[in-house]
Write a protein that holds these residues in place. Structure first.
Motif, short mmCIF file in Angstrom:
data_model
loop_
_atom_site.label_atom_id
_atom_site.label_comp_id
_atom_site.label_asym_id
_atom_site.label_seq_id
_atom_site.Cartn_x
_atom_site.Cartn_y
_atom_site.Cartn_z
N LEU A 343 19.64 27.20 46.10
CA LEU A 343 19.64 27.11 47.66
C LEU A 343 21.07 27.67 48.14
CD1 LEU A 343 18.50 26.57 50.41
CD2 LEU A 343 19.00 24.11 50.15
N SER A 344 22.03 27.04 47.69
CA SER A 344 23.41 27.49 48.04
C SER A 344 23.69 28.85 47.80
CB SER A 344 24.58 26.65 47.02
OG SER A 344 24.31 25.24 47.63
N LYS A 345 23.41 29.34 46.81
CA LYS A 345 23.45 30.72 46.74
C LYS A 345 22.51 31.70 47.47
CE LYS A 345 26.09 29.56 42.98
NZ LYS A 345 27.28 29.35 43.19
N TRP A 346 21.38 31.15 47.74
CA TRP A 346 20.49 31.99 48.50
C TRP A 346 21.11 31.88 49.76
CZ3 TRP A 346 17.80 30.25 53.04
CH2 TRP A 346 16.60 31.41 53.31
N LEU A 347 21.57 30.81 50.34
CA LEU A 347 22.30 30.67 51.79
C LEU A 347 23.40 31.60 51.86
CD1 LEU A 347 22.25 26.94 52.49
CD2 LEU A 347 20.81 28.73 53.46
N ILE A 348 23.98 31.98 50.99
CA ILE A 348 25.11 32.82 50.97
C ILE A 348 24.67 34.35 50.75
CG2 ILE A 348 27.18 33.51 49.40
CD1 ILE A 348 27.62 30.76 48.77
N ILE A 349 23.85 34.74 50.04
CA ILE A 349 23.38 35.99 49.64
C ILE A 349 22.66 36.30 51.12
CG2 ILE A 349 21.66 37.50 48.65
CD1 ILE A 349 22.28 35.71 46.12
N GLU A 350 21.97 35.46 51.63
CA GLU A 350 21.40 35.83 53.01
C GLU A 350 22.06 35.79 54.30
OE1 GLU A 350 18.21 36.98 53.10
OE2 GLU A 350 17.62 36.74 50.85
N LYS A 351 23.48 35.51 53.96
CA LYS A 351 24.36 35.23 54.87
C LYS A 351 24.08 34.33 55.99
CE LYS A 351 25.84 40.27 54.61
NZ LYS A 351 26.10 41.46 55.27
N LEU A 352 23.43 33.21 55.59
CA LEU A 352 22.94 32.12 56.46
C LEU A 352 24.02 30.94 56.14
CD1 LEU A 352 19.38 32.24 55.65
CD2 LEU A 352 20.35 33.18 57.76
N TYR A 353 25.39 31.33 56.42
CA TYR A 353 26.46 30.69 56.13
C TYR A 353 26.14 28.96 57.07
CZ TYR A 353 28.41 34.68 54.18
OH TYR A 353 28.57 35.83 53.71
#
Length: 435
Positions: A343-353
């Motif tokens: 999930l942490s990687k997904w938030l970064i890749i999707e720019k949902l910081y």
């Protein structure tokens, strides 16, 4: 699911962590058994207090550096140098705040807490590891890091067996950050991987990078609070022995948390590439990672629940038998922690910081509230329930707050529904690769 280089990196990192976790765990058990619950509780409390300041040496930039190196490799050194400068400012801030802390904190461990904060500021240089991860050259750092940690763990073991004072143990713990940080910057500066870059770093580049990492910085602070606050509150609401009993159980549970993080780190570069080049494969890889990690955590939790009393008695001895009830509850947090690595990687890749911050803040708020309610009545068992519930909120419940994060909830649900087929497919791929 993986390239050969990704599999090699994953195998090397997991092998290294298995060796080092074994030594670290041995030292923890020795300290618990030889020094007793009081000293073990103090040691854990010091590490938890100093750990609250560690996010300032990270500044939320670890995975952002990997992402930008993958997307723009020609400017890799520019991003890395900017990140190092930003993190050094953060490390300096952590030291200043640590000095202020000892004036307000009435504790016999103030000097040891400040010493550890000072030494762990060298972790600002750890961002170099994420540069090499982005280049898929992780083995370059592995040898020197393994050598340093092996040496320090042997010294810790010797110190514990010889009844060394608490200050020596804290010093050895802090030297880990110093020696690894200095070795990383030496490898980067003097090795063949360093070369002159035309783009000079400046104030604007530092501010721009800090701006990109701000949500992850705040998220890291909030996450650290809900990871460490249980032991800090136990020390202040009960006593150091309560911290020791809880820490003994938590150590057995948390020792597994590093593996999903390692695996997710290794696949960060591949996920970033697939997100922009092949979205269906990107979603497929997400589902595969989630399925494997969650099913692994579920198997671990159920098996540990039934053997917790035996494990505690065997490892820590009869004096820590009350830790068994804590472990049987705390271990179920791994279900949420394992999938959160992805999930942490997904938030970064999707720019949902900012949603990473929302996640951590919700977890911290729930954990502090439940700890305040449950610890006075149930001590470590109450803290264990607070931990599991707060992890569930921070890694799953918050996904339903906004439509953007519900996308991951859908991926998570699909991963669990299709998990038997996913595991079967991965096993088939593995057998085919061996042939």
């Amino acid at each position: 699911m993986t390239t050969s280089s990704g599999a090699k990196n994953s195998a090397l990192l997991i092998l290294e962590k298995c060796i080092l976790l074994g030594l670290s765990f041995l030292n923890s058990v020795l300290l618990a058994r030889i020094a007793g619950p009081e000293i073990f509780g103090q040691y854990t409390y010091i590490l938890s207090m100093a750990g609250l300041f560690l996010p300032l040496s990270v500044m939320g930039l670890n995975n952002i550096v990997t992402k930008y190196i993958v997307k723009n490799p020609t400017n890799a050194h520019f991003y890395l140098r900017s990140a190092i400068i930003v993190r050094l400012f953060g490390a300096l801030l952590s030291i200043i705040l640590g000095i202020l802390l000892i004036f307000f904190l009435n504790s016999e461990n103030n000097i040891n807490i400040l010493l550890l904060i000072l030494l762990q500021s060298f972790s600002a240089f750890y961002v170099i590891e994420f540069y090499f991860l982005g280049k898929q050259q992780v083995s370059i750092l592995l040898k020197i890091r393994l050598l340093i940690l092996l040496m320090l763990n042997i010294l810790k073991c010797t110190a514990i067996l010889n009844g060394a004072p608490l200050s020596i143990l804290i010093l050895l713990q802090g030297l880990e950050y110093v020696l690894i940080g200095l070795s990383y910057i030496s490898i980067y500066t003097f090795g063949k991987h360093h070369h002159f870059i035309k783009r000079a770093t400046n104030k604007q580049s530092y501010l721009a990078l800090a701006q990109k990492g701000k949500w992850l910085l705040f998220s890291g602070i909030a996450a650290t609070v809900y990871l460490k606050i249980d032991q800090i509150m136990l020390a202040n609401l009960i006593d150091n022995q309560a911290v020791a009993y809880y820490a003994a159980a938590a150590k057995l549970s948390e020792v597994w948390y590093v593996f999903p993080v390692l695996i997710a780190n290794v696949f960060t570069a591949q996920l970033s590439k697939l997100r922009f080049n092949s979205y269906p494969k990107y979603q497929q890889l997400l589902q595969q990672l989630i399925s494997l990690l969650v099913l692994s955590a579920l198997a671990l939790s159920i098996s540990t629940y039934f053997v917790a009393p035996i494990i505690i008695k065997l490892i820590y001895g009869q004096a820590y038998q009350s830790s068994a009830a804590i472990l049987s509850i705390h271990i179920f947090a791994s279900i949420f922690i394992f999938q959160r690595a992805v999930l942490s990687k997904w938030l970064i890749i999707e720019k949902l910081y900012k949603y990473s911050l929302i996640s951590s803040l919700s977890g911290a708020a729930v954990n502090i509230t439940l700890n305040a309610i449950l610890i006075p009545h149930y001590s470590g068992v109450g803290a264990a329930w607070a931990t599991v519930i707060s992890y569930m909120v921070a890694s799953y419940g918050f996904l339903f707050f906004q439509p953007k994060t519900r996308r991951y909830a859908l991926i998570l649900h699909q991963s669990m529904i299709n998990s038997p087929a996913i595991v079967k497919s991965l096993l088939h791929q593995r057998c085919a690769n061996k042939k």
